[in-house]
Design a protein around this motif. Structure first.
Motif, PDB file in Angstrom:
ATOM      1  N   ASP A 138      34.435  11.442 -49.409  1.00 17.48           N
ATOM      2  CA  ASP A 138      33.914  12.752 -49.035  1.00 17.48           C
ATOM      3  C   ASP A 138      35.028  13.686 -48.581  1.00 17.48           C
ATOM      4  N   ALA A 139      36.043  13.146 -47.907  1.00 16.48           N
ATOM      5  CA  ALA A 139      37.157  13.975 -47.444  1.00 16.48           C
ATOM      6  C   ALA A 139      37.950  14.539 -48.622  1.00 16.48           C
ATOM      7  N   LEU A 140      38.170  13.730 -49.656  1.00 18.74           N
ATOM      8  CA  LEU A 140      38.878  14.224 -50.844  1.00 18.74           C
ATOM      9  C   LEU A 140      38.043  15.263 -51.567  1.00 18.74           C
ATOM     10  N   ALA A 141      36.736  15.005 -51.678  1.00 19.97           N
ATOM     11  CA  ALA A 141      35.872  15.872 -52.471  1.00 19.97           C
ATOM     12  C   ALA A 141      35.619  17.215 -51.807  1.00 19.97           C
ATOM     13  N   ARG A 142      35.444  17.232 -50.505  1.00 19.55           N
ATOM     14  CA  ARG A 142      35.004  18.475 -49.861  1.00 19.55           C
ATOM     15  C   ARG A 142      36.075  19.556 -49.850  1.00 19.55           C
ATOM     16  N   ARG A 143      37.321  19.201 -50.143  1.00 15.46           N
ATOM     17  CA  ARG A 143      38.381  20.210 -50.228  1.00 15.46           C
ATOM     18  C   ARG A 143      38.412  20.894 -51.593  1.00 15.46           C
ATOM     19  N   GLY A 144      37.630  20.410 -52.526  1.00 13.95           N
ATOM     20  CA  GLY A 144      37.725  20.929 -53.885  1.00 13.95           C
ATOM     21  C   GLY A 144      36.391  21.320 -54.478  1.00 13.95           C
ATOM     22  N   VAL A 145      36.380  21.386 -55.789  1.00 13.01           N
ATOM     23  CA  VAL A 145      35.166  21.658 -56.545  1.00 13.01           C
ATOM     24  C   VAL A 145      34.523  20.331 -56.892  1.00 13.01           C
ATOM     25  N   VAL A 146      33.285  20.148 -56.482  1.00 10.95           N
ATOM     26  CA  VAL A 146      32.527  18.932 -56.766  1.00 10.95           C
ATOM     27  C   VAL A 146      31.669  19.181 -58.000  1.00 10.95           C
ATOM     28  N   PHE A 147      31.869  18.360 -59.010  1.00  7.74           N
ATOM     29  CA  PHE A 147      31.095  18.473 -60.248  1.00  7.74           C
ATOM     30  C   PHE A 147      29.925  17.503 -60.162  1.00  7.74           C
ATOM     31  N   GLU A 148      28.735  18.060 -60.079  1.00  9.35           N
ATOM     32  CA  GLU A 148      27.539  17.238 -59.913  1.00  9.35           C
ATOM     33  C   GLU A 148      27.027  16.681 -61.225  1.00  9.35           C
ATOM     34  N   ARG A 149      27.520  17.228 -62.334  1.00  7.29           N
ATOM     35  CA  ARG A 149      27.046  16.765 -63.638  1.00  7.29           C
ATOM     36  C   ARG A 149      28.227  16.578 -64.581  1.00  7.29           C
ATOM     37  N   ALA A 150      29.124  15.697 -64.173  1.00  6.77           N
ATOM     38  CA  ALA A 150      30.288  15.359 -64.989  1.00  6.77           C
ATOM     39  C   ALA A 150      30.026  14.050 -65.717  1.00  6.77           C
ATOM     40  N   LEU A 151      30.375  14.005 -66.995  1.00  7.41           N
ATOM     41  CA  LEU A 151      30.172  12.812 -67.799  1.00  7.41           C
ATOM     42  C   LEU A 151      31.514  12.173 -68.139  1.00  7.41           C
ATOM     43  N   CYS A 152      31.477  10.884 -68.450  1.00  9.43           N
ATOM     44  CA  CYS A 152      32.659  10.188 -68.951  1.00  9.43           C
ATOM     45  C   CYS A 152      32.499   9.972 -70.448  1.00  9.43           C
ATOM     46  N   ALA A 153      33.592   9.622 -71.113  1.00 16.07           N
ATOM     47  CA  ALA A 153      33.592   9.521 -72.568  1.00 16.07           C
ATOM     48  C   ALA A 153      32.933   8.252 -73.082  1.00 16.07           C
TER      49      ALA A 153
END
Length: 525
Positions: free
Chosen positions: A68-83
């Motif tokens: 959460d500490a890494l994520a809250r400083r940036g843009v959180v992508f709630e709908r990101a997919l992997c290949a």
């Protein structure tokens, strides 16, 4: 392309637009000491619901203050997919910015060609110091030494080499239970909750963190690109004995699965689960609870490393000039659909945690489509580096800076098995063989859990036509390396879902039948 015109810019046109829009005085290529550093933190098999940032209602299955500490400083992508719903293809796609079928890395033991261009080669050519620390899935024990543009490589081999003989003996004894010769039933999922009985400082995760910190401290005259790729929470879910009491198996919420409905809706999934249970035995509640507890303890152990990383970045001032990415190579089924594992391209597996914190970009959350393959071109844009022409993703920078959507579709594949393509509302699954029973169509607006398969509904035929056309066009535009153009499929003529689906199946089968042989495992080190 003959498909109906999408409502937003296509990925290819968007790349051209972003490149054209950049200022003439922005540095491209060469060395620029004022460029930001890049730190890419990767988790292995992390389910979104396990985390606070991506869990429902902001609550994870366990507390994850480090993530959460890494994520809250940036843009959180709630709908990101992997290949890919599988680690090796997903990771090599991320690293190269190309689809698994295009680089012909489609299975667990597929190997990336040693001359393949990567994030490492592009950033090193731009003057960056580069390091790949942790689990990269390069199969070094099979193919020997590799480079891929990285000045420093340190992973499992280097960790094991620095253990004392006594520690190595403890590790070998622990690993014996997970060896293919000893593995039985669901034992690889550690339902007994066995911790790795090494001193905590001797575990691999702290070793990788210290290696990464040491690399970041070197040569302050040049920016760095560093991977910190942790092995947790991949099975058998490593954690130290101290965390045994941190998760109570008996109190864990378990997903409710209607297997009778699931079997009627998706024959391929029913057949696959039946096959796995014939091999492993039933996934009983006790096994699931024990394995889930071990998994979550491993998440906690990984998260402790990220708490320490965040403190280091803060104390060293590196948050001020470092792009920090957090990503998981794929998600994980934690009992959903009656399974414990990955492989299947449902939301729980292919929708993954992704956050990008960049100096000068305000923290935010977005529910717009994004993709792991987009990280490579995004980093090029954020660091002022000319993106290579071969990249098959799009830059997320417009979405990060202004909320401008950059995707109207997202693709994932498990070549030889199935492929999926989703838009804002719809998702199509296609099996590599018509007889496999994997074809599915879901309305994600009313059915985000992908339960009600509507592939055979006549009134949805136009939706099927559109999605099949999109998938075929994507495949046609990204032929595999080494496959002659005339042997590959053409773009869609439009209007016929049946014709497009046959072409898609042909492409998936051709990739699998022509992929390079897996390198044999050498004698034990």
């Amino acid at each position: 392309m003959m498909c109906p015109m999408p409502s937003r810019l296509s990925p290819f046109l968007l790349v051209l637009a972003c490149c054209a829009a950049e200022s003439d005085d922005e540095p491209r290529g060469g060395v620029a000491t004022d460029r930001p550093n890049v730190l890419i933190v990767i988790s292995d098999d992390l389910a979104s619901i396990a985390t606070g940032t991506w869990g429902p209602g902001g609550e994870g299955l366990v507390p994850t203050p480090g993530i959460d500490a890494l994520a809250r400083r940036g843009v959180v992508f709630e709908r990101a997919l992997c290949a890919s719903p599988f680690c090796t293809p997903s990771r090599q796609s991320f690293l190269t910015g190309r689809w698994p079928h295009a680089i012909r890395v489609t299975q667990l033991k597929s190997t990336l060609p040693k001359d393949a261009p990567t994030l490492g080669t592009v950033f090193r050519d731009a003057g960056y110091r580069t390091a790949a620390i942790g689990k990269m899935h390069w199969m070094r024990t099979r193919v020997g030494e590799v480079e891929f543009g990285f000045d420093r490589i340190a992973g499992k081999i280097e960790w094991q080499d620095q253990l004392t003989p006594e520690e190595r003996s403890v590790l070998d004894e622990y690993n014996r239970g997970w060896s293919r010769a000893e593995r039985k039933g669901w034992s690889m999922s550690n339902p007994e909750g066995a911790p790795l009985p090494l001193e905590e400082k001797s575990h691999m995760a702290p070793f990788l963190l210290e290696e990464t910190k040491a690399f970041m401290e070197e040569d302050g005259t040049r920016p760095f690109l560093a991977f910190l790729s942790l092995g947790e929470p991949h099975a058998p879910f490593h954690f130290p004995p101290r965390l045994l009491e941190s998760v109570d198996p008996g109190t864990l919420p378990l997903p409710q699965v209607d297997e009778a409905l699931q079997s009627r809706e998706v024959l391929g999934l029913a057949a696959m689960l039946k096959s796995r249970r014939a091999l492993k035995g039933p996934l009983t509640e006790d096994i699931l609870r024990g394995a889930l507890a071990a998994y979550l303890r491993s998440v906690l152990w990984m998260d402790e490393q990220l708490v320490a990383l965040d403190r280091y970045l803060e104390a060293s001032g590196r948050w001020e000039n470092t792009i920090v990415i957090f990503w998981s190579d794929n998600g994980y089924l934690l009992g959903e659909r009656g399974h414990l594992g990955k492989n299947y391209p449902y939301r729980e597996v292919v929708q993954v945690p992704l956050s990008i914190a960049s100096p000068g970009v305000a923290p935010a959350r977005t529910g717009e489509l994004a993709h792991a393959i987009d990280v490579f071109p995004t980093l090029c844009a954020l660091c002022g580096i000319e993106p290579p022409a071969y990249l098959q993703g799009v830059s997320l920078e417009p979405l990060m800076r202004s909320g401008t959507p950059v995707r109207d579709q997202a693709y994932s594949e498990f070549v030889g098995q199935m492929a999926t393509l989703e838009t804002e509302r719809w998702k199509l699954h296609l099996g590599a063989q018509a007889s496999a029973g994997w074809d599915q169509l879901y309305d994600l607006q009313t059915d985000p859990g992908e339960i009600d398969n509507r592939i055979d509904e006549a009134d949805l035929k136009p939706i099927l036509v559109d999605l099949a056309c999109r998938m075929r066009d994507l495949l046609a535009a990204t032929p595999p390396d080494g496959v002659a153009g005339e042997s590959w499929i053409s773009s869609s003529p439009g209007g016929s879902a049946d014709e497009d689906i046959r072409a898609i199946r042909r492409a998936l089968s051709l990739v699998e039948s022509s992929r390079p042989a897996v390198a044999p495992r050498p004698a034990k080190r």
